[in-house]
Scaffold this active site. Structure first.
Site, PDB file in Angstrom:
ATOM      1  N   ASP A  54      -5.642  -6.316   5.755  1.00  0.00           N
ATOM      2  CA  ASP A  54      -6.819  -5.610   5.250  1.00  0.00           C
ATOM      3  C   ASP A  54      -7.901  -6.636   4.920  1.00  0.00           C
ATOM      4  OD1 ASP A  54      -8.496  -3.666   4.224  1.00  0.00           O
ATOM      5  OD2 ASP A  54      -7.435  -3.488   2.308  1.00  0.00           O
ATOM      6  N   ASP A  84      -3.659 -17.999   2.062  1.00  0.00           N
ATOM      7  CA  ASP A  84      -4.815 -18.687   1.456  1.00  0.00           C
ATOM      8  C   ASP A  84      -5.413 -19.682   2.439  1.00  0.00           C
ATOM      9  OD1 ASP A  84      -2.404 -20.026   1.153  1.00  0.00           O
ATOM     10  OD2 ASP A  84      -2.820 -20.731  -0.879  1.00  0.00           O
ATOM     11  N   LYS A  96       2.858 -15.432   2.793  1.00  0.00           N
ATOM     12  CA  LYS A  96       2.799 -16.252   1.574  1.00  0.00           C
ATOM     13  C   LYS A  96       4.238 -16.640   1.236  1.00  0.00           C
ATOM     14  CE  LYS A  96       0.568 -18.103  -1.905  1.00  0.00           C
ATOM     15  NZ  LYS A  96      -0.387 -19.226  -1.754  1.00  0.00           N
ATOM     16  N   ASP A 127     -11.358  -8.006   7.485  1.00  0.00           N
ATOM     17  CA  ASP A 127     -12.750  -7.928   7.029  1.00  0.00           C
ATOM     18  C   ASP A 127     -13.421  -9.288   7.169  1.00  0.00           C
ATOM     19  OD1 ASP A 127     -12.643  -5.241   6.335  1.00  0.00           O
ATOM     20  OD2 ASP A 127     -13.554  -5.556   4.365  1.00  0.00           O
ATOM     21  N   TYR A 169       0.819  -1.212   0.000  1.00  0.00           N
ATOM     22  CA  TYR A 169       0.000   0.000   0.000  1.00  0.00           C
ATOM     23  C   TYR A 169       0.855   1.266   0.000  1.00  0.00           C
ATOM     24  CZ  TYR A 169      -4.155  -2.845   0.978  1.00  0.00           C
ATOM     25  OH  TYR A 169      -5.178  -3.761   0.909  1.00  0.00           O
TER      26      TYR A 169
HETATM   27  C1  IPM Z   1      -9.363  -0.356   5.887  1.00  0.00           C
HETATM   28  C2  IPM Z   1      -9.797   0.168   4.563  1.00  0.00           C
HETATM   29  C3  IPM Z   1      -8.676   1.019   4.013  1.00  0.00           C
HETATM   30  C4  IPM Z   1      -7.460   0.132   3.855  1.00  0.00           C
HETATM   31  C5  IPM Z   1      -8.974   1.734   2.684  1.00  0.00           C
HETATM   32  C6  IPM Z   1     -10.256   2.514   2.752  1.00  0.00           C
HETATM   33  C7  IPM Z   1      -7.824   2.598   2.259  1.00  0.00           C
HETATM   34  O1  IPM Z   1     -10.135  -0.865   3.720  1.00  0.00           O
HETATM   35  O2  IPM Z   1      -9.101   0.440   6.797  1.00  0.00           O
HETATM   36  O3  IPM Z   1      -9.274  -1.581   6.015  1.00  0.00           O
HETATM   37  O4  IPM Z   1      -7.322  -0.543   2.850  1.00  0.00           O
HETATM   38  O5  IPM Z   1      -6.656   0.088   4.767  1.00  0.00           O
HETATM   39 MG    MG Z   2     -10.190  -2.727   4.630  1.00  0.00          MG
END
Ligand code: IPM
Ligand code: MG
Length: 356
Positions: free
Chosen positions: A247, A223, A191, A251, A142
């Site tokens: 990231d 994975d 990985k 989620d 990133y």
């Molecule tokens: C998060 C979000 C951010 C990231 C985006 C919005 C830049 O997905 O905080 O997880 O990828 O870190």
């Molecule tokens: Mg995110």
């Protein structure tokens, strides 16, 4: 004590939920004898509209001069057509880098009363779930070199994944320290069967592990980790991983709990400085309608009290107030299943503040 907090309500439901979190925070202040002095600043879409840029210098300056930052959410369809570098989400990456917030803690916890909301079968979650994803937040792909170039196949674009040993070492330490306060189990996700940056990651994590003989370290390919999280999430305690893998996996982990509106997060710098925000996004479709669940932001205030201010009893009071209000059956629309009492954003915030 007096603490200063930079507050970034942001976009969508951000202002709705931050207002409630501040209500709870000031209640904690009254009860325990602290003063929280807040300064509201702009970031994301709100900043684009007001100043033309998603992260004004003033915001960075105020954040740096504060003890901690509380953020609602940024982004929305209004700004979706801007070029990548100008989008509201860019503000998050900029704040993280500017403030040196390299360690992102994302707990995935199942609240007993809300267990039915998980998309997983009850037998997979029997006994509850309490995972924390420790995501590296200021390095990797990133923030790596990026660009475009001509290739044999025509125009191409690239982003580079690179980690310095020191970046891995400091995030690994955060993960092991966290594990020492929990179930003493770290799973490092990489990985390493393909990526040379992952092989460095794995080697450095193993070195750090030597200083924590009581903690069990497992390594897992990303994975497989994605699969294991839904197959048997209870095998995890602390997951430590790179920016991009964290990231994605955070989620996934949050979704397993079924109540993304309940999950806070902390992004920490060296020392005690941190930025606190809910895991969920800006939900522009319900903004300003008194429908959003403020709990994740309220629990983020709890994390701020605990990690940046070292106020353990105060943080416990916030967590306990949330549990009390849930146990009393109050539910915001995202949690409401027909039982209990349906309440809006402001009522939920008030109930939790009253329970402090
Ligand atoms: C998060 C979000 C951010 C990231 C985006 C919005 C830049 O997905 O905080 O997880 O990828 O870190
Ligand atoms: Mg995110």
């Amino acid at each position: 004590m007096n603490y200063t907090i930079a507050v970034i309500p942001g976009d969508g439901i951000g202002p709705d939920i931050v207002e409630q979190a501040l209500k709870v925070m000031h209640k904690v202040g009254d009860k325990f004898g602290h003063t929280f002095t807040c300064q509201t600043v702009l970031a994301g879409g709100a900043a684009i509209d007001a100043t033309g840029g998603c992260l004004p210098q003033e915001t960075i300056d105020v954040c740096k001069a504060s003890d901690a930052v509380l953020l609602g959410a940024v982004g929305g369809p209004k700004w979706d057509n801007l070029p990548g570098g100008e989008r509201p989400e860019r503000a998050l990456l900029g704040i993280r880098k500017e403030l040196g917030l390299f360690a992102n803690l994302r707990p995935a916890v199942i609240f007993e009363e809300l267990a039915a909301a998980s998309p997983l079968k009850p037998e997979i979650l029997a006994g509850g779930l309490d995972i924390v994803v420790v995501r590296e937040l200021t390095g990797g792909i990133y923030f790596g070199e990026r660009g475009t170039k001509e290739t044999d196949l025509g125009p191409a674009a690239y982003d580079v994944e690179m980690y310095a040993e020191e970046e891995v070492r400091r995030i690994a330490k955060v993960a092991f320290d966290m594990a020492m306060k929990r179930n003493k189990h770290v799973t490092s996700v990489d990985k390493a069967n393909v990526l040379v940056s992952s092989r460095l990651w794995r080697r450095v994590v193993a070195e750090v592990a030597k200083d924590y003989p009581e903690v069990t370290l497992d390594n897992m390919y990303v994975d497989n980790a994605a699969m294991q999280l839904v197959r048997n999430p209870r095998q995890f305690d602390v997951i430590v991983t790179s920016n991009i893998f964290g990231d994605i996996l955070s989620d996934e982990a949050s979704q397993i709990t079924g109540s993304i509106g309940m999950l806070p997060s902390a992004s920490l710098a060296k020392g005690n400085f941190g930025m606190y925000e809910p895991i969920h996004g800006s939900a522009p479709d319900i903004a300003g309608q008194n429908k959003a669940n403020p709990t994740a932001t309220i629990l983020s205030v709890g994390m701020m009290l605990r990690y940046t201010f070292g106020l353990g009893a105060e943080a416990d009071a916030v967590d306990a107030a949330v549990k009390t209000v849930l146990a009393q059956g109050y539910r915001t629309p995202d949690l409401y299943t027909g039982e209990g009492t349906l309440v809006g954003t402001a009522e939920m915030g008030q109930l939790i503040a009253d329970a402090i």
